[in-house]
Design an enzyme around this catalytic site. Structure first.
Site, short mmCIF file in Angstrom:
data_model
loop_
_atom_site.label_atom_id
_atom_site.label_comp_id
_atom_site.label_asym_id
_atom_site.label_seq_id
_atom_site.Cartn_x
_atom_site.Cartn_y
_atom_site.Cartn_z
N GLY A 1 47.75 27.91 44.77
CA GLY A 1 46.65 28.57 45.24
C GLY A 1 45.30 28.07 44.35
N ILE A 2 44.36 29.16 44.27
CA ILE A 2 43.08 28.95 43.57
C ILE A 2 43.04 28.30 42.42
CG2 ILE A 2 40.79 29.89 43.08
CD1 ILE A 2 41.28 32.03 45.49
N ASP B 1 53.59 35.49 30.60
CA ASP B 1 52.90 36.47 31.08
C ASP B 1 52.10 37.08 30.42
OD1 ASP B 1 52.81 38.96 32.29
OD2 ASP B 1 54.69 39.30 32.83
N ASN C 1 38.14 47.91 50.06
CA ASN C 1 39.10 47.52 51.05
C ASN C 1 40.25 48.50 51.37
OD1 ASN C 1 39.66 45.77 53.25
ND2 ASN C 1 40.78 44.25 51.66
N TYR D 1 43.47 47.10 43.83
CA TYR D 1 43.00 45.83 43.77
C TYR D 1 41.28 45.86 43.56
CZ TYR D 1 42.09 40.82 44.84
OH TYR D 1 41.76 39.66 45.01
N LYS E 1 39.03 44.56 40.59
CA LYS E 1 38.00 43.40 40.83
C LYS E 1 36.27 43.72 40.50
CE LYS E 1 40.82 40.31 41.78
NZ LYS E 1 40.90 38.91 40.87
P1 NAD Z 1 48.29 33.35 44.00
O1 NAD Z 1 49.29 34.51 44.15
O2 NAD Z 1 48.51 32.12 44.90
O3 NAD Z 1 48.08 32.95 42.65
C1 NAD Z 1 47.78 33.89 41.49
C2 NAD Z 1 48.69 33.15 40.29
O4 NAD Z 1 48.61 34.04 39.24
C3 NAD Z 1 50.22 32.77 40.48
O5 NAD Z 1 50.44 31.53 40.29
C4 NAD Z 1 50.95 33.94 39.58
O6 NAD Z 1 52.11 33.40 39.21
C5 NAD Z 1 49.99 33.94 38.61
N1 NAD Z 1 50.10 35.17 37.81
C6 NAD Z 1 50.07 36.52 38.41
N2 NAD Z 1 50.35 37.41 37.42
C7 NAD Z 1 50.55 36.75 36.25
C8 NAD Z 1 50.62 37.27 34.94
N3 NAD Z 1 50.89 38.40 34.57
N4 NAD Z 1 50.56 36.32 33.78
C9 NAD Z 1 50.47 34.80 34.24
N5 NAD Z 1 50.15 34.56 35.53
C10 NAD Z 1 50.19 35.44 36.48
O7 NAD Z 1 46.66 33.90 44.50
P2 NAD Z 1 45.42 33.11 44.75
O8 NAD Z 1 44.94 33.37 46.10
O9 NAD Z 1 45.50 31.64 44.31
O10 NAD Z 1 44.22 34.06 43.79
C11 NAD Z 1 43.65 33.63 42.60
C12 NAD Z 1 42.80 34.52 42.23
O11 NAD Z 1 41.63 34.71 43.37
C13 NAD Z 1 43.10 35.91 42.11
O12 NAD Z 1 42.53 36.59 41.06
C14 NAD Z 1 42.83 36.69 43.38
O13 NAD Z 1 42.84 38.13 43.14
C15 NAD Z 1 41.56 36.01 43.69
N6 NAD Z 1 41.13 36.08 45.12
C16 NAD Z 1 41.53 35.37 46.07
C17 NAD Z 1 41.42 35.56 47.30
C18 NAD Z 1 41.85 34.67 48.48
O14 NAD Z 1 41.50 34.99 49.58
N7 NAD Z 1 42.89 34.19 48.21
C19 NAD Z 1 40.11 36.19 47.55
C20 NAD Z 1 39.47 36.91 46.62
C21 NAD Z 1 39.72 36.82 45.44
#
Ligand code: NAD
Length: 478
Positions: A249-250, A292, A378, A384, A388
């Site tokens: 992801g991001i 973790d 939301n 969440y 945030k």
């Molecule tokens: P995602 O679920 O694809 O990736 C999140 C990653 O964090 C995963 O690889 C997961 O294994 C890791 N992670 C989770 N818990 C963990 C822990 N305890 N220790 C280590 N790693 C851990 O999510 P994403 O969409 O890529 O989001 C990334 C960030 O962006 C997050 O903080 C999310 O809240 C934020 N965000 C995303 C969106 C969106 O539209 N996707 C919008 C707003 C904010």
């Protein structure tokens, strides 16, 4: 996750249908590729009478290889001298006038130094500059207004006028269309060398395709130990950067963009994501840490790893995050606790240990990932959104607390980003989320990554305490 509607609209048949039916018209956004020119056309630079930034901005844009036209100075509204005009930067010219072959000039960006506006009557200069140019900006062009932070203005009238700039830029972001974005950059009047460097970094980011999905934002440039990179195409060269949640992801996009920009990336994720994490780390020549973040000994183990391998960490990107959605009445305590712990408390514990052990040097940077849910709230996401919003609180509290150590603290707040997370949203809600912003489309992980990258540059060290939304100017929380 692909946006099939946007692909259809960008095709020939789609364009005609969308125009006829008045449907949302998502433009194709200009995104950054290394080696790209900063802009697709010249910059028209204007300045209000008495502005203090036209000189530095001219030097910055010229050094960046941008073709510059000047214009837009209006007669003094308050009767004082015009130092910007005096040094030749804001002399009235035939900006926007037809070129030799009679076609009107189209601009890659309009940049306006509004720092000279000291009371509300002076705001007329904005109209005089922007009105004739409203149709002159190229697709995916940029509008940037420079001002003085209202809290640092010399009088209530000046502060009032400077605050008014937000209404102009946010409205232009909604009006101009075709992927044009608009931002307001407040620059401290008590600047140092770091201020000019971070203004340069900010302009390079905002003008380029790196900021494709950022619009309607207010960025503050203060003071700090910002340093000019040897090569603006590798603004993170020599920097050690930790990215949490980097397996997908991001976070994976952040790791890739930061490595592309020259950083040595330490990519962290949970052991269960070990294979994906190793693939990302190998691809970018970084290292992988399986950990973790919520484990009791995680901060110490991470600090030991960074100390042993690198002796420091210049940038910490707190990206890892989870959702456990339920309306509040149906939410069990485990869901609440898990989300608050991953998204907020673990960040605090890690920051504390890294700072206590002096592993983040002066000039270091913390960049956290918030969300527009933390701004707007939301339904189904009390846990969440609380976490945030807490991230924003952390930025507000830590930025001034760490300023003395030369460490900047910022966050990005993504809106609708095309990831696995948003692919799971039911179709109708997903379509609404995608279109309810000025760019009529979702962003890509790379858009968030580029914004984090800019905040991570050593050249951005004088940008601190900002929460920059990467949301295409979403209506949510606006
Ligand atoms: P995602 O679920 O694809 O990736 C999140 C990653 O964090 C995963 O690889 C997961 O294994 C890791 N992670 C989770 N818990 C963990 C822990 N305890 N220790 C280590 N790693 C851990 O999510 P994403 O969409 O890529 O989001 C990334 C960030 O962006 C997050 O903080 C999310 O809240 C934020 N965000 C995303 C969106 C969106 O539209 N996707 C919008 C707003 C904010």
């Amino acid at each position: 996750m692909t946006d099939r509607y946007a692909s259809f609209v960008q095709s020939g048949a789609g364009r005609a249908l969308v125009k006829r039916l008045g449907l949302p018209d998502p433009p194709r956004l200009r995104r950054h590729t290394p080696g790209d020119p900063l802009l697709p056309g010249p910059v028209l630079l204007g300045a209000a009478t008495g502005g203090r930034l036209a000189g530095p901005v001219t030097a910055i844009l010229t050094a960046a290889g941008v073709e510059l036209r000047t214009g837009g100075t209006t007669p003094p509204a308050t009767g004082h001298d015009d130092p910007a005009a005096a040094d030749g930067h804001a002399a009235p010219t035939a900006a926007g006038a037809p070129t030799g072959d009679g076609t009107p000039t189209r601009f890659g960006a309009l940049v306006y130094d509004a720092t000279g506006i000291t009371d509300s009557t002076g705001l007329r200069q904005l109209y005089d500059f922007f009105h004739p140019q409203a149709r002159s900006v190229l697709p995916s062009g940029r509008v940037i207004v420079l001002g003085t932070p209202p809290a640092e203005c010399g009088s209530p009238r000046e502060a009032t006028a400077q605050r008014a700039l937000e209404g102009l830029t946010r409205s232009i972001g909604k009006e101009f269309g075709r992927g044009v974005t608009a931002q307001l950059v407040y620059v401290t009047p008590d600047g140092d060398a770091g201020t000019t460097t971070s203004l340069e970094a900010t302009l390079r980011f905002l003008l380029s395709g790196r900021s494709a999905y950022v619009s309607g934002q207010v960025v503050r440039v203060g003071t700090g130990p910002a340093t000019v990179p040897a090569d603006w195409d590798r603004p993170l060269a020599g920097q050690v950067v930790l990215v949490t949640g980097a397996a997908r992801g991001i976070g994976a996009a952040v790791a890739r963009v930061l490595a592309r920009d020259g950083a040595q990336v330490v990519a962290l994720d949970v052991p269960a994501a070990g294979d994906a994490l190793a693939a990302v780390a190998n691809e970018i020549g970084g290292t992988a840490v399986q950990l973790d973040l919520t484990g009791a000994d995680a901060p110490t183990r991470l600090a030991d790893h960074l100390a042993d391998r690198h002796g420091r960490v210049d940038v910490v990107v707190h990206n890892a995050g989870i959702t456990r959605d339920r309306t509040l009445g149906r939410m069990d305590a485990d869901r609440w606790d898990a989300v608050l712990d991953v998204n907020l408390s673990s960040q605090e514990r890690i920051n504390d240990v890294l700072l206590e052990r002096g592993l983040i040097p002066g000039g270091g940077r913390l960049v956290a990932v918030s969300s527009i849910a933390g701004i707007a709230g939301n339904r189904g996401q009390t846990n969440y959104a609380t976490s945030k919003a807490g991230v924003i609180g952390l930025v507000d509290a830590l930025a001034p607390a760490l300023a003395g150590r030369g460490i900047s603290v910022n966050a990005v707040a993504p809106g609708f980003i095309e990831t696995r997370l948003t692919a799971r949203i039911p179709l109708v809600i997903r379509e609404a989320g995608r279109r309810m912003n000025s760019l009529a489309q979702g962003g890509l992980p790379v858009d968030v990554a580029e914004t984090i990258g800019w905040l991570a540059w050593p050249a951005s060290a004088a940008v601190s305490g900002n929460v920059v939304r990467v949301c295409g100017q979403s209506l949510l929380g606006a």
